[in-house]
Design an enzyme around this catalytic site. Structure first.
Site, PDB file in Angstrom:
ATOM      1  N   HIS A   1       0.854  -1.187   0.000  1.00  0.00           N
ATOM      2  CA  HIS A   1       0.000   0.000   0.000  1.00  0.00           C
ATOM      3  C   HIS A   1       0.885   1.231   0.000  1.00  0.00           C
ATOM      4  O   HIS A   1       1.824   1.327   0.783  1.00  0.00           O
ATOM      5  CB  HIS A   1      -0.907   0.027   1.235  1.00  0.00           C
ATOM      6  CG  HIS A   1      -1.732   1.273   1.296  1.00  0.00           C
ATOM      7  ND1 HIS A   1      -2.894   1.427   0.582  1.00  0.00           N
ATOM      8  CD2 HIS A   1      -1.534   2.452   1.932  1.00  0.00           C
ATOM      9  CE1 HIS A   1      -3.386   2.635   0.790  1.00  0.00           C
ATOM     10  NE2 HIS A   1      -2.575   3.279   1.608  1.00  0.00           N
TER      11      HIS A   1
ATOM     12  N   ASP B   1     -15.175   2.547   7.671  1.00  0.00           N
ATOM     13  CA  ASP B   1     -14.137   3.486   7.222  1.00  0.00           C
ATOM     14  C   ASP B   1     -14.650   4.379   6.114  1.00  0.00           C
ATOM     15  O   ASP B   1     -14.335   5.559   6.057  1.00  0.00           O
ATOM     16  CB  ASP B   1     -12.892   2.731   6.741  1.00  0.00           C
ATOM     17  CG  ASP B   1     -11.892   3.712   6.147  1.00  0.00           C
ATOM     18  OD1 ASP B   1     -11.421   4.561   6.917  1.00  0.00           O
ATOM     19  OD2 ASP B   1     -11.639   3.670   4.939  1.00  0.00           O
TER      20      ASP B   1
ATOM     21  N   ARG C   1     -14.489  12.759   7.864  1.00  0.00           N
ATOM     22  CA  ARG C   1     -13.217  13.424   8.203  1.00  0.00           C
ATOM     23  C   ARG C   1     -12.824  14.429   7.134  1.00  0.00           C
ATOM     24  O   ARG C   1     -12.281  15.493   7.425  1.00  0.00           O
ATOM     25  CB  ARG C   1     -12.112  12.373   8.373  1.00  0.00           C
ATOM     26  CG  ARG C   1     -12.273  11.546   9.641  1.00  0.00           C
ATOM     27  CD  ARG C   1     -11.405  10.299   9.593  1.00  0.00           C
ATOM     28  NE  ARG C   1     -10.022  10.611   9.311  1.00  0.00           N
ATOM     29  CZ  ARG C   1      -9.198   9.834   8.597  1.00  0.00           C
ATOM     30  NH1 ARG C   1      -9.608   8.682   8.117  1.00  0.00           N
ATOM     31  NH2 ARG C   1      -7.970  10.200   8.380  1.00  0.00           N
TER      32      ARG C   1
ATOM     33  N   SER D   1      -7.603   3.715   9.227  1.00  0.00           N
ATOM     34  CA  SER D   1      -8.354   3.722   7.977  1.00  0.00           C
ATOM     35  C   SER D   1      -7.657   2.835   6.933  1.00  0.00           C
ATOM     36  O   SER D   1      -8.267   1.952   6.320  1.00  0.00           O
ATOM     37  CB  SER D   1      -8.458   5.175   7.484  1.00  0.00           C
ATOM     38  OG  SER D   1      -8.889   5.232   6.153  1.00  0.00           O
TER      39      SER D   1
ATOM     40  N   LYS E   1      -8.663  -1.594   5.920  1.00  0.00           N
ATOM     41  CA  LYS E   1      -8.946  -2.123   4.581  1.00  0.00           C
ATOM     42  C   LYS E   1      -7.934  -3.203   4.193  1.00  0.00           C
ATOM     43  O   LYS E   1      -8.293  -4.215   3.605  1.00  0.00           O
ATOM     44  CB  LYS E   1      -8.943  -0.969   3.565  1.00  0.00           C
ATOM     45  CG  LYS E   1     -10.170  -0.065   3.730  1.00  0.00           C
ATOM     46  CD  LYS E   1     -10.086   1.191   2.892  1.00  0.00           C
ATOM     47  CE  LYS E   1      -9.189   2.221   3.516  1.00  0.00           C
ATOM     48  NZ  LYS E   1      -9.296   3.585   3.023  1.00  0.00           N
TER      49      LYS E   1
HETATM   50  N1  URA Z   1      -6.023   6.951   2.849  1.00  0.00           N
HETATM   51  C1  URA Z   1      -6.970   6.260   3.510  1.00  0.00           C
HETATM   52  O1  URA Z   1      -7.420   5.227   3.046  1.00  0.00           O
HETATM   53  N2  URA Z   1      -7.410   6.745   4.670  1.00  0.00           N
HETATM   54  C2  URA Z   1      -6.951   7.884   5.227  1.00  0.00           C
HETATM   55  O2  URA Z   1      -7.382   8.252   6.289  1.00  0.00           O
HETATM   56  C3  URA Z   1      -5.967   8.591   4.524  1.00  0.00           C
HETATM   57  C4  URA Z   1      -5.514   8.087   3.339  1.00  0.00           C
END
Ligand code: URA
Length: 428
Positions: free
Chosen positions: A85, A164, A171, A186, A190
Site C-alpha cells: 500500500h 471506514d 473526516r 483507515s 482495509k
Molecule cells: N487513505 C486512507 O485510506 N485513509 C486515510 O485516512 C488517509 C488516506
C-alpha cells in the site's frame, strides 16, 4: 455488545482519557448503523485528532472497523500472499510493475485498489487507460485469477470496512483527516480485511505527499506497522521521497507506458529501484526472501505475468494506449541544471489537465498528464522541452501552467546532490 452513550465517549476523549475496548466497539458499530450521528462522530474525531489514541486503542478501533464488514480469505490458495500500500504520490505507478513482478517470483498479490481523488492518481484509473480493462471482479473471479495468474489489481468492493468509508467521508469535511491514529486505522482496516499474509507500506514523504515531514511519516509508518503486526499480518514500511515526482510521467496512460518500459527491462532508475526494493520486502514477508526479483524483471517473466494479468481482466496488452488530442511544451528557461521539480506542482498540473477528478464519480481522461524530460540533477538547455503537457481539452492548459509556475528551478551554475529514493525503513 455493551451499549454506551455517544456523549460519554466524546467527553472521555475530549478530557484526554483512553477509550475502553467496549466504548470503541460500540461507537464504531453504532456510527456505521446510523445510531451515532455525524455531528457526534465529528466531535469524537476532533477529540482524537487533538488528544491522540494509544496503540491498544488504535488496534481496537481498527478491529472494530474491520468487523463492520466482510473479510477476504485466501487460505485456499497454493501460494503465500503479499500486498503493498502506498500512501499516495505523484507519478506513483509502482503497483503496475510490482504486482506482476512479485507474482512472477511465486507470491500471489491480491491488490484491492481505489480511484484517485485530488492530485495523486488512482491505480484503477491508470489501468483503465488500457483498452477493455475491467476493474470490477467478483470474489470468485478474483480468487481464480490469483490462482491462475498470481496477481490481481481490482476495485475494492463496498463490503470491506464500510465503517471506514463513512468515517473517511466525514473526516474529509470536518478537518480531521490528519489524525495519525485515524489515517493508520483507515488504511490498515482495509488492508487487514483484504486478507493478505504480508504487507509492505510505502509511506511517502515530501511536498507531494500527505505527510510533508519525515517525522510525521515515520510516526504514521510505526503506527501502521504496529497495527498490522497486532493483527497477525507481517508488515514493514519503507519511507520514500515524494518532493520530486516518481519517474518521468504523471497521468493514467502515460504511467502505464512507463510501467511497461520497466517490465521490458528499461524505465527510469528511481521507478526500477523502488519497484525492486518493495518487491524484495514483499517476498521476504511472504517467506521467499531467497528469490531475487531483479532476475524476473530482466528475463521477461514479470512481463509475461503483466500480459496475462491485463488479459484476464479483458484488457488488450497489445492495444496502443490512447494519446491526447493536444500537447503543450514548456521549455527550459536557460542553460543549466534542473535543481527542483516540485511533486505537488506536477500533480496539480496533471489533475487540471484531466488526469484526476475533482469530485467522486467524475470521469478522467486516459491520455491527460505531464511528462518531464529531465529529472533534478540533469543538465538542460535553454529552449529545449522540459515538460510536455497532454490533454484532450486545450482550454485546460492555462490552469495547468499556473500550477507549474514556480514549480521548478533551473540554475545556471549548480552542484546538485540527487536525493535518495528510499529514506528509511520501519519493521516491527
Ligand atoms: N487513505 C486512507 O485510506 N485513509 C486515510 O485516512 C488517509 C488516506
Amino acid at each position: 455488545m455493551a451499549a454506551h452513550d455517544a456523549v460519554e465517549v466524546i467527553v472521555a476523549k475530549r478530557d484526554g482519557q483512553e477509550l475502553t475496548a467496549s466504548q470503541i466497539d460500540w461507537v464504531v458499530d453504532a456510527y456505521t448503523r446510523g445510531e451515532v450521528a455525524d455531528e457526534q462522530m465529528s466531535a469524537l474525531a476532533m477529540a482524537i485528532l487533538l488528544n491522540g489514541m494509544g496503540r491498544e486503542e488504535t488496534s481496537r478501533w481498527t478491529a472494530a472497523m474491520i468487523a463492520s464488514g466482510e473479510r477476504m480469505d485466501f487460505s485456499t490458495l497454493s501460494r503465500p500472499t503479499a500486498d503493498k500500500h502506498s500512501t499516495g504520490g505523484v507519478g506513483d505507478k509502482i503497483t503496475l510493475p510490482l504486482a506482476p513482478l512479485v507474482a512472477a517470483c511465486g507470491v500471489a498479490v491480491p491488490q484491492l485498489s481505489g480511484r484517485g481523488l485530488g492530485h495523486t492518481g488512482g491505480t484503477l484509473d491508470k489501468l483503465e487507460a488500457i483498452p477493455g480493462w475491467r476493474a470490477s471482479l467478483s470474489n470468485e473471479e478474483m480468487l481464480r485469477q490469483l490462482d491462475d495468474v498470481g496477481a490481481v489489481v481490482c476495485a475494492a468492493g463496498s463490503g470491506l470496512a464500510p465503517a471506514d468509508k463513512k468515517l473517511y467521508a466525514l473526516r474529509d469535511v470536518t478537518g480531521t483527516v490528519e489524525a495519525i491514529p485515524l489515517i493508520a486505522s483507515s488504511i490498515m482496516s482495509k488492508k487487514i480485511a483484504e486478507g493478505t499474509g504480508a504487507l509492505v507500506l510505502d509511506v511517502k514523504v515530501g511536498t507531494g505527499a500527505f505527510m510533508k515531514s519525515y517525522d510525521d511519516a515515520h510516526e504514521l509508518a510505526e503506527t501502521m506497522v504496529a497495527l498490522g503486526t497486532d493483527a497477525g499480518v507481517r508488515t514493514v514500511a519503507l519511507l520514500t521521497q515524494m518532493s520530486t515526482p516518481l519517474g518521468l510521467t504523471a497521468g493514467n496512460g502515460l504511467e502505464v507506458r512507463e510501467s511497461v518500459e520497466v517490465l521490458a527491462g528499461g524505465g527510469p532508475d528511481d521507478v526500477v529501484e523502488l519497484t525492486l526494493a518493495l518487491a524484495r520486502e514483499m517476498l521476504a514477508g511472504a517467506g521467499r526472501g531467497d528469490v531475487d526479483p531483479a532476475d524476473a524483471l530482466a528475463d521477461g517473466r514479470a512481463m509475461d505475468v503483466w500480459r496475462r494479468m491485463v488479459a484476464a481482466q479483458d484488457g488488450d496488452p497489445d492495444a496502443p494506449l490512447p494519446t491526447a488530442r493536444e500537447t503543450h511544451v514548456v521549455a527550459a528557461p536557460r542553460d543549466g541544471v534542473l535543481t527542483r521539480l516540485d511533486a505537488m506542482a506536477v500533480g496539480l498540473a496533471a489533475w487540471r489537465l484531466g488526469a484526476g477528478r475533482a469530485t467522486q464519480g467524475a470521469s478522467v481522461q486516459a491520455a491527460a498528464g505531464v511528462e518531464w524530460h529531465a529529472r533534478p540533477g540533469d543538465a538542460v538547455r535553454e529552449g529545449e522541452a522540459l515538460l510536455t503537457l497532454h490533454t484532450d481539452e486545450p482550454d485546460r492548459f492555462a490552469r495547468a501552467l499556473e500550477s507549474l509556475d514556480g514549480g521548478f528551478d533551473v540554475e545556471a551554475e549548480a552542484s546538485y546532490d540527487v536525493p535518495e529514493t528510499i529514506l528509511g525503513r520501519v519493521a516491527p
